[in-house]
Design a protein around this motif. Structure first.
Motif, PDB file in Angstrom:
ATOM      1  N   PRO A  63       0.796  -1.395   0.362  1.00  0.00           N
ATOM      2  CA  PRO A  63      -0.002   0.243   0.230  1.00  0.00           C
ATOM      3  C   PRO A  63       0.753   0.870  -0.178  1.00  0.00           C
ATOM      4  N   LEU A  64       1.801   0.932   0.319  1.00  0.00           N
ATOM      5  CA  LEU A  64       2.748   2.302   0.695  1.00  0.00           C
ATOM      6  C   LEU A  64       3.626   3.120  -1.034  1.00  0.00           C
ATOM      7  N   THR A  65       3.887   2.302  -1.433  1.00  0.00           N
ATOM      8  CA  THR A  65       4.194   2.187  -2.831  1.00  0.00           C
ATOM      9  C   THR A  65       3.480   3.674  -3.405  1.00  0.00           C
ATOM     10  N   GLU A  66       2.208   3.644  -3.759  1.00  0.00           N
ATOM     11  CA  GLU A  66       1.224   4.309  -4.214  1.00  0.00           C
ATOM     12  C   GLU A  66       1.557   5.802  -3.563  1.00  0.00           C
ATOM     13  N   VAL A  67       1.885   5.765  -1.892  1.00  0.00           N
ATOM     14  CA  VAL A  67       1.484   7.185  -1.446  1.00  0.00           C
ATOM     15  C   VAL A  67       3.298   7.435  -1.432  1.00  0.00           C
ATOM     16  N   ARG A  68       4.085   6.731  -1.736  1.00  0.00           N
ATOM     17  CA  ARG A  68       4.836   7.561  -1.272  1.00  0.00           C
ATOM     18  C   ARG A  68       5.460   7.977  -2.416  1.00  0.00           C
ATOM     19  N   LEU A  69       5.031   7.272  -3.853  1.00  0.00           N
ATOM     20  CA  LEU A  69       5.064   8.341  -4.947  1.00  0.00           C
ATOM     21  C   LEU A  69       3.813   9.240  -5.005  1.00  0.00           C
ATOM     22  N   ARG A  70       3.083   9.078  -4.708  1.00  0.00           N
ATOM     23  CA  ARG A  70       2.395  10.561  -4.516  1.00  0.00           C
ATOM     24  C   ARG A  70       3.287  12.098  -3.764  1.00  0.00           C
ATOM     25  N   PHE A  71       4.015  11.143  -2.827  1.00  0.00           N
ATOM     26  CA  PHE A  71       4.598  12.467  -1.476  1.00  0.00           C
ATOM     27  C   PHE A  71       5.657  12.558  -2.409  1.00  0.00           C
ATOM     28  N   ALA A  72       6.097  12.274  -3.029  1.00  0.00           N
ATOM     29  CA  ALA A  72       7.823  12.414  -3.876  1.00  0.00           C
ATOM     30  C   ALA A  72       7.513  13.385  -4.817  1.00  0.00           C
ATOM     31  N   ARG A  73       5.957  13.065  -5.726  1.00  0.00           N
ATOM     32  CA  ARG A  73       6.288  14.055  -6.335  1.00  0.00           C
ATOM     33  C   ARG A  73       5.460  15.970  -6.042  1.00  0.00           C
ATOM     34  N   GLU A  74       4.188  15.178  -5.244  1.00  0.00           N
ATOM     35  CA  GLU A  74       4.237  16.563  -4.020  1.00  0.00           C
ATOM     36  C   GLU A  74       5.255  17.323  -3.477  1.00  0.00           C
ATOM     37  N   ALA A  75       6.298  16.302  -3.736  1.00  0.00           N
ATOM     38  CA  ALA A  75       7.739  17.137  -3.062  1.00  0.00           C
ATOM     39  C   ALA A  75       8.346  18.156  -4.416  1.00  0.00           C
ATOM     40  N   ALA A  76       8.449  17.581  -4.998  1.00  0.00           N
ATOM     41  CA  ALA A  76       9.228  17.780  -6.849  1.00  0.00           C
ATOM     42  C   ALA A  76       8.055  19.403  -7.448  1.00  0.00           C
ATOM     43  N   ARG A  77       6.764  18.903  -6.778  1.00  0.00           N
ATOM     44  CA  ARG A  77       6.028  19.816  -7.746  1.00  0.00           C
ATOM     45  C   ARG A  77       6.547  21.580  -6.795  1.00  0.00           C
ATOM     46  N   THR A  78       7.025  20.868  -5.272  1.00  0.00           N
ATOM     47  CA  THR A  78       7.058  21.741  -4.062  1.00  0.00           C
ATOM     48  C   THR A  78       8.209  22.628  -4.688  1.00  0.00           C
ATOM     49  N   LEU A  79       9.176  21.794  -5.401  1.00  0.00           N
ATOM     50  CA  LEU A  79      10.939  22.709  -5.192  1.00  0.00           C
ATOM     51  C   LEU A  79      10.051  23.373  -6.778  1.00  0.00           C
ATOM     52  N   GLY A  80       9.880  22.757  -8.039  1.00  0.00           N
ATOM     53  CA  GLY A  80       9.256  23.176  -9.187  1.00  0.00           C
ATOM     54  C   GLY A  80      10.122  21.662  -9.578  1.00  0.00           C
ATOM     55  N   LEU A  81      10.314  21.157  -9.943  1.00  0.00           N
ATOM     56  CA  LEU A  81      10.579  20.314 -10.354  1.00  0.00           C
ATOM     57  C   LEU A  81       9.448  19.452 -10.892  1.00  0.00           C
ATOM     58  N   ALA A  82       9.778  18.624 -11.878  1.00  0.00           N
ATOM     59  CA  ALA A  82       8.467  17.400 -12.707  1.00  0.00           C
ATOM     60  C   ALA A  82       8.742  16.142 -11.547  1.00  0.00           C
ATOM     61  N   PRO A  83       7.137  15.976 -12.011  1.00  0.00           N
ATOM     62  CA  PRO A  83       6.858  14.717 -11.051  1.00  0.00           C
ATOM     63  C   PRO A  83       8.247  13.297 -11.148  1.00  0.00           C
ATOM     64  N   PRO A  84       8.959  12.273 -10.569  1.00  0.00           N
ATOM     65  CA  PRO A  84       9.475  11.902 -10.385  1.00  0.00           C
ATOM     66  C   PRO A  84       9.037  10.500 -11.897  1.00  0.00           C
ATOM     67  N   THR A  85       9.636  10.761 -12.418  1.00  0.00           N
ATOM     68  CA  THR A  85       9.064   9.159 -13.166  1.00  0.00           C
ATOM     69  C   THR A  85       9.510   8.039 -12.413  1.00  0.00           C
ATOM     70  N   PRO A  86       8.452   7.082 -12.501  1.00  0.00           N
ATOM     71  CA  PRO A  86       8.019   5.818 -11.953  1.00  0.00           C
ATOM     72  C   PRO A  86       9.222   4.667 -12.463  1.00  0.00           C
ATOM     73  N   PHE A  87       9.479   3.264 -11.805  1.00  0.00           N
ATOM     74  CA  PHE A  87       9.901   2.130 -13.030  1.00  0.00           C
ATOM     75  C   PHE A  87      10.226   1.077 -11.608  1.00  0.00           C
TER      76      PHE A  87
END
Length: 196
Positions: A63-87
């Motif tokens: 369950p944490l995979t999608e949550v961690r990805l959302r947190f990383a995307r939000e952090a990137a957005r806050t920093l003005g970065l493109a969303p992390p690309t998952p793999f």
């Protein structure tokens, strides 16, 4: 023996974040909880000039995979970065190496990887080694968990350290309705080593 065990509570940490309120201050949220810890990875990479980040994920369901990805995307957005690309970086070693090779071919502008945990980061480091690439010159890698193995590999793994014991005690006491006073986890921090 199983019939005699009657737990007062069962904690599944990932499920708490599936309520739709995961960006609230659940478990410390963006202050000192999982969201803040995930943001440490992205901020560390951004502070070192990385603007395109990949997110290396486990091959199993959690369950944490999608949550961690959302947190990383939000952090990137806050920093003005493109969303992390998952793999996904699967087991065994050869499959992980293929996955990293395919990811690099498809996303050549990515210069750093934020891994779901140290295990995934170590799989990524191994794959990069097998591909003849150097870390952090060809690709920087940061883990999450601060397992002892991260300090034993070459290059040593940069990772996020969290006060997991205090967070676990806090979660258990809260779930059991016990006083959680006096349990203040120390803030998460990046252990800077050689990989990022």
């Amino acid at each position: 023996m199983l019939d005699t065990i009657a737990p007062r509570a069962i904690l599944r940490f990932g499920e708490a974040y599936l309520t739709g309120h995961e960006l609230d201050d659940l478990g410390g949220g963006w202050k000192d909880g999982l969201a803040a810890h995930a943001a440490l990875q992205i901020r560390h990479l951004a502070d070192r000039g990385h603007t395109r980040v990949g997110m290396a994920l486990p091959d199993g369901e959690t369950p944490l995979t999608e949550v961690r990805l959302r947190f990383a995307r939000e952090a990137a957005r806050t920093l003005g970065l493109a969303p992390p690309t998952p793999f996904v970086v699967p087991r065994p070693r050869s499959a992980g190496t293929r996955a990293v090779q395919d990811f690099r071919a498809a996303h050549s502008t990515v210069t750093a990887i934020a891994a779901f945990n140290d295990d995934i980061a170590l799989r990524t480091l191994t794959a990069l080694h097998d591909l003849g690439l150097t870390v952090p010159d060809d690709l920087a890698v940061i883990g999450f968990d601060d397992t002892e193995y991260g300090a034993l590999v070459t290059p040593a793994l940069t990772t996020v350290h969290i006060d997991a014991e205090a967070h676990g005690r806090l979660a258990a006491r809260t779930a059991l309705g016990l006083d959680a006073g006096g349990l203040t986890p120390t803030p998460g921090r990046v252990l800077v080593r050689d990989s990022a």
